[in-house]
Every structure is written in C-alpha cells, then in structure tokens.
Design a protein around this motif. Structure first.
Motif, short mmCIF file in Angstrom:
data_model
loop_
_atom_site.label_atom_id
_atom_site.label_comp_id
_atom_site.label_asym_id
_atom_site.label_seq_id
_atom_site.Cartn_x
_atom_site.Cartn_y
_atom_site.Cartn_z
N GLY A 1 0.80 -1.21 0.00
CA GLY A 1 0.00 0.00 0.00
C GLY A 1 0.84 1.26 0.00
N VAL A 2 0.31 2.32 -0.63
CA VAL A 2 0.98 3.63 -0.67
C VAL A 2 0.54 4.42 0.55
N ASN A 3 1.51 4.80 1.38
CA ASN A 3 1.20 5.42 2.66
C ASN A 3 1.38 6.93 2.66
N CYS A 4 2.27 7.46 1.82
CA CYS A 4 2.55 8.89 1.83
C CYS A 4 2.98 9.33 0.44
N LEU A 5 2.88 10.63 0.20
CA LEU A 5 3.09 11.19 -1.13
C LEU A 5 3.53 12.63 -0.99
N SER A 6 4.43 13.08 -1.88
CA SER A 6 4.88 14.46 -1.84
C SER A 6 5.21 14.93 -3.25
N GLY B 1 5.93 3.64 0.58
CA GLY B 1 5.04 2.51 0.74
C GLY B 1 5.14 1.85 2.09
N VAL B 2 4.17 0.99 2.36
CA VAL B 2 4.15 0.25 3.62
C VAL B 2 5.30 -0.74 3.67
N ARG C 1 -11.62 -0.45 -8.75
CA ARG C 1 -10.52 -1.16 -8.11
C ARG C 1 -9.84 -0.38 -7.01
N MET C 2 -10.11 0.90 -6.89
CA MET C 2 -9.42 1.72 -5.89
C MET C 2 -9.89 1.36 -4.49
N THR D 1 -1.99 -0.44 -3.74
CA THR D 1 -0.59 -0.28 -4.21
C THR D 1 -0.47 0.66 -5.39
N ASN D 2 -1.52 1.33 -5.82
CA ASN D 2 -1.47 2.16 -7.01
C ASN D 2 -1.44 3.65 -6.68
N LEU D 3 -0.75 4.40 -7.55
CA LEU D 3 -0.79 5.86 -7.56
C LEU D 3 -1.58 6.28 -8.80
N ARG D 4 -2.61 7.10 -8.60
CA ARG D 4 -3.48 7.49 -9.70
C ARG D 4 -3.41 8.99 -9.96
#
Length: 535
Positions: free
Chosen positions: A69-74, A87-88, A414-415, A437-440
């Motif tokens: 899973g994607v946990n953070c983003l910048s 990611g986790v 699917r999100m 696990t996806n970035l959209r």
C-alpha cells in the motif's frame, strides 16, 4: 415605388484569407429576438448535459505502482515533474509525472515509510517507523558526476544524456541563482556539491541516502524493537530545516547539516503523552508549526520562542492537517468522524467550515495552489473535492459562500482506501495513493480538455460555464450538474447516516421540548465539534 437596398462594402463580406471565418451580420435589435431567456435557459440545460457527458476525471496510473500500500506522497514545491511516494513495504519511489513512469525504486526503510517531503534543489527526506530519517536527491546525476570526476570538469552533452537516462523528460536547471541552495555551478569545487556525500564505490546509489538522522534515545537503544517511531515530516518553506512528529509525544526540529541530535524539541505538549501524528509548517508565517496528536488535539507552536501557543481538543481524532497556501491563517483537518473542518488559527474554539459527504474516516487532505478548494481522501475509497469559496466569492469564514458539499467525487472500481492525496503545482491534476498499491492521476476539473485550446473552444467553454452558473439554482440545471454516481457501499452508508442524523435531531428536539424552559437549548453542528480549548 421606393426601394431600399442594402449597401455593404466588399471588405465587410469577404474573408482576408481562406482560413478566416466568414463575416456574419447580426441584428442586435431586441424586438427581433423574442423569448431570449427561454433560449438561454435551454442552452444552459444543454451546457450542463455536455459538461457531464465529457466528464472523464481519471487520467491514468503511475506505471508499476508499489508492491504494498501507498502510505505517503509528496510533490515538489519548485518543479512540476518529480513526485515521491512511500510505501508500507519500506520503499521510496521517485516518479516522473510527464511520462507517468518510475525513475527509481529506493530501499529506504526497514519498516513502513510514514512520511516524505521535498526540500530545496531536488533534495527530499523520508521518515520511517523504525525511527530513522534519511536524506535523498531525485536529481542526483550531476552531483554524483562532480564527486566522481577527478579534474572537476563536466561535459554538458554527457550530463544531459545522463539526466535523460534517469527517466526524466526534462533536465532540472543547474543555474546558481538565489534559489540554489543544494548545488554549485560546474566551475566551483566539487567538495561543496553535497556536504554529506561519502561515495565509497561506484556501486553506491547516487540517489542517496546522503545523511541519516535519528534521536539520541534511538541511537542508545538501537536493538530495542520498541524504539521511537517517526509518523510525519515537513520541511521549512524558507530555510534548510525540517520538523518531525514522533511517538515519544514530541515535535523535533532538525538542521540537515547536523545529524547527531535535533536542534529543538517540543516535549511538553500541554501535559499530553500521546503520539504526535502530523506536523506542518505555515507557508507564510514560517516560524509557526501546527500538529495533530492521538489525544484528539490540534496544537500550534512558535519556533522562535520554542513555546506552545494554543491547543484545541475535538470530539474525535484528526488524521491529517494542511495550511491554506493563499490564506495562511486558515488550515483544514481531516477527522475520524468522516468530516473535514477548516479552522482560523486566531480562534480555535469553533471551526469556520464543516465539509461532509464521506462515509469513512478522512485520511488525507491537500489544498489547491489557488487556496480556493481542497481534495480529501477517505477510508470509504473515494476522493472528494470541496470548494472553500464560490467562483468570485469570499472565503467561507467571511460569508456563507461555501456549502460544505463536495463539488465532485472521484472513484474507481478497483481503488481501495485512500491514504494520501496531493495537487500538482499547476492546479490541473490531483494525485492519490491507495491501499491497492497504485498511484493514480486525476484531472482537477473532470470535464476539462487536456491540451491546448483554440480561441473559439476557450470562448465556448467560458460561455457554457457562465450559463450553468447563472441558472444553477433552477431545478433541471441543478439536478444535472449535481448528479454523481457513487459506489453502492457509499450510497447505502449515506442513507443510513441520514437516518441516524434525523434520529439525533428528533431526540435533541424532544429533550429541549420536555425540559425546564431555559435549561436546554439547540446547538448547531459546528458548535459540537470542539470539546475544549487549552492555552
């Protein structure tokens, strides 16, 4: 008999070039055009239908995604292309937005990556739950070549090809202007390019880590599995400094050039021993820090005096916090009670806005660069975009221009649960990271055309938009423009929430009705959000 003939010049009826539009003469006399409002209303209905017909918000995914899973983003504050996600599984990935492809996968942490943030000149920092903060660079090739070049020379052609080989569609600027804090020009000495770089061999990654930061307590108990974990990180907007939130109930300020210990620590958070989950610098008043903690609190700190200013306790825990970039005295928090709230830092006793619609905890919020709207990601697997002010209106804390209802809802089949969201710097796109696990990548305006518009297209879109806004209060236009399809689960939960809300309202009315006059009174929803304030 008297005959009147139209007399026009040849220039007024012919085109200058074959590509020009043919001149059209219109009679502007209102008496020759009856029922103008009826025709305009019909056009407004058609415009609303066209807006919904062409609504296609989903652009695509960033190719590959994460393993977990994607946990953070910048997103970068000074560049449109680079994006960093954590990611986790402990990996940090660098992405190029233009090609929507991964540039580099970094094995950054041994446990979950809890936060990533960009600094200056391509530098970014990641923190993990194992208690480490690491410094990286998403534009490393130039500095790496300078370090490994014996004579310090640098060939522009070779450097450009090396940059392109990293996957970026555009090479970052290497000018040594006022904003250049992390690199030097090619004519300077190579020893100052990266102060903390110690490349031992050619196999060492040029992306870093260039430095590792940890608390002294973690260093002394490195074999203890119950060491302090970092939960959030944010970088100063003006100077080279970053702040971290950790499980030792403290906020730590760090200097990138010192990795032995933090510069300042806020440990006495109004007597609370709960974990600090979020920390954010104010973009204008850069010495001001806001934080969220597990004791349901939101606190403000002044780094100049190393003192705590004020704190408010909400009914439930806040998961995220972001400052408004255009109105820096305002911030928004996403709460466990499925709502988002905007606060004025000068009066924390009552939220200025309440934004509803989610049927799960709000896990992430992100402001648009314009400061007029924000996007929220929730545990209910949807994104919602809220307007803080209407087009051309005033802010919600000044007037009742904000309705608190999302202007748009984004979701896919699917999100899964959305943990992180971000606007791009040009206000045109939204990024989301979820548990699948996806970035959209999404469009900020669902029906907006991607690419350059001709002058006729732009004028037509502006005219249709003005028509929809003018007749938005009429039933047919309102029904079409506000209609959204949502997942079956969300629709069912929303119906149940409405029933529960009606029960609470009816119970409160009965309590007031059957109590002694003056002892009980109605309380509005915003008045119930804050439990107490602490100075």
């Amino acid at each position: 008999m008297k005959v009147k003939a139209l007399n026009r010049t040849k220039a007024s009826t012919t085109r200058s070039t074959p590509s020009d539009l043919r001149p059209i003469h219109k009679n502007l006399n209102p008496s020759s055009h009856p029922l103008p409002r009826a025709r305009e209303y019909t056009r407004a209905v058609t415009a609303a239908k066209l807006d919904r017909m062409f609504a296609s918000p989903f652009v695509g995914e960033l190719k590959g995604g994460h393993v977990d899973g994607v946990n953070c983003l910048s997103v970068s504050r000074s560049n449109l292309l680079p994006v960093v996600s954590g990611g986790v599984d402990g990996t940090v990935r660098i992405w190029d937005l233009q090609s929507r492809s991964m540039v580099k996968n970094l094995e950054a942490h041994s446990r979950c990556v809890s936060g990533v943030v960009f600094g200056f000149e391509g530098m970014f920092y990641s923190c993990g739950e194992e208690g480490l903060i690491k410094a990286w660079n998403c534009f490393p090739k130039r500095g790496y070549l300078l370090h490994n070049d014996d004579d310090g020379s640098d060939d522009d052609d070779d450097d450009e090809s090396d940059e392109d080989s990293q996957g970026y569609a555009k090479k970052p600027s290497s000018s040594n202007g006022n904003g250049n804090r992390g690199r030097t020009s090619t004519s300077t000495s190579t020893s100052t390019t990266f102060k903390n770089n110690n490349f031992k061999d050619e196999e060492e990654s040029p992306y870093g880590p260039f430095n590792t930061y940890r608390l002294p307590s973690i260093r002394s108990s490195s074999h203890n599995n119950n060491s302090v974990a970092f939960h959030s990180i944010d970088h100063h907007w003006a100077i080279s400094q970053f702040a971290s939130a950790s499980s030792d109930s403290a906020i730590h300020l760090w200097d990138p050039n010192r990795n032995n210990s933090p510069v300042t620590s806020f440990t006495n958070l109004w007597g609370s021993d709960d974990t600090v989950t979020t920390v954010r610098y104010n973009p204008a008043e850069t010495n001001l820090i806001a934080h969220c903690s597990n004791d349901r609190g939101i606190g403000l700190h002044d780094t100049r005096t190393a003192s705590a200013l004020s704190k408010t306790i909400l009914g439930m825990k806040s998961n995220c916090l972001e400052w408004n970039p255009m109105e820096p005295y305002m911030f928004v928090v996403g709460n466990e009670d499925y709502n988002a709230y905007t606060f004025d830092m000068r009066k924390l006793s009552r939220p200025t806005g309440m934004y509803k619609g989610h049927v799960g905890a709000v896990m992430s919020v992100s402001w648009s660069p314009t400061g007029t709207e924000f996007v929220s990601g929730s545990y209910d697997k949807t994104l919602r975009i809220f307007n803080v002010r209407k087009e051309g209106g005033t802010a919600s804390h000044i007037g009742s221009s904000s309705t608190g209802v999302a202007r748009d809802i984004y979701h896919t089949k699917r999100m899964q649960r959305v943990f992180c969201t971000a606007y791009t710097s040009d206000h045109k796109f939204i990024l989301s990271g979820s548990d699948d696990t996806n970035l959209r990548l999404w469009k900020a305006r669902s029906s907006e055309k991607i690419g350059q518009l001709s002058s006729r297209e732009e004028a037509s879109l502006q005219y249709r938009s003005a028509l929809v806004q003018k007749y938005a209060h009429l039933p047919e236009v309102k029904r079409i423009s506000k209609s959204r399809r949502v997942p079956k689960f969300v629709k069912k939960q929303t119906a149940e929430a409405l029933v529960q809300k009606e029960k609470k309202r009816r119970k409160e009315g009965n309590v007031v009705k059957h109590s002694k006059p003056g002892t009980k009174k109605f309380t509005d929803e915003r008045g119930k959000v804050v439990v107490k304030t602490v100075d």
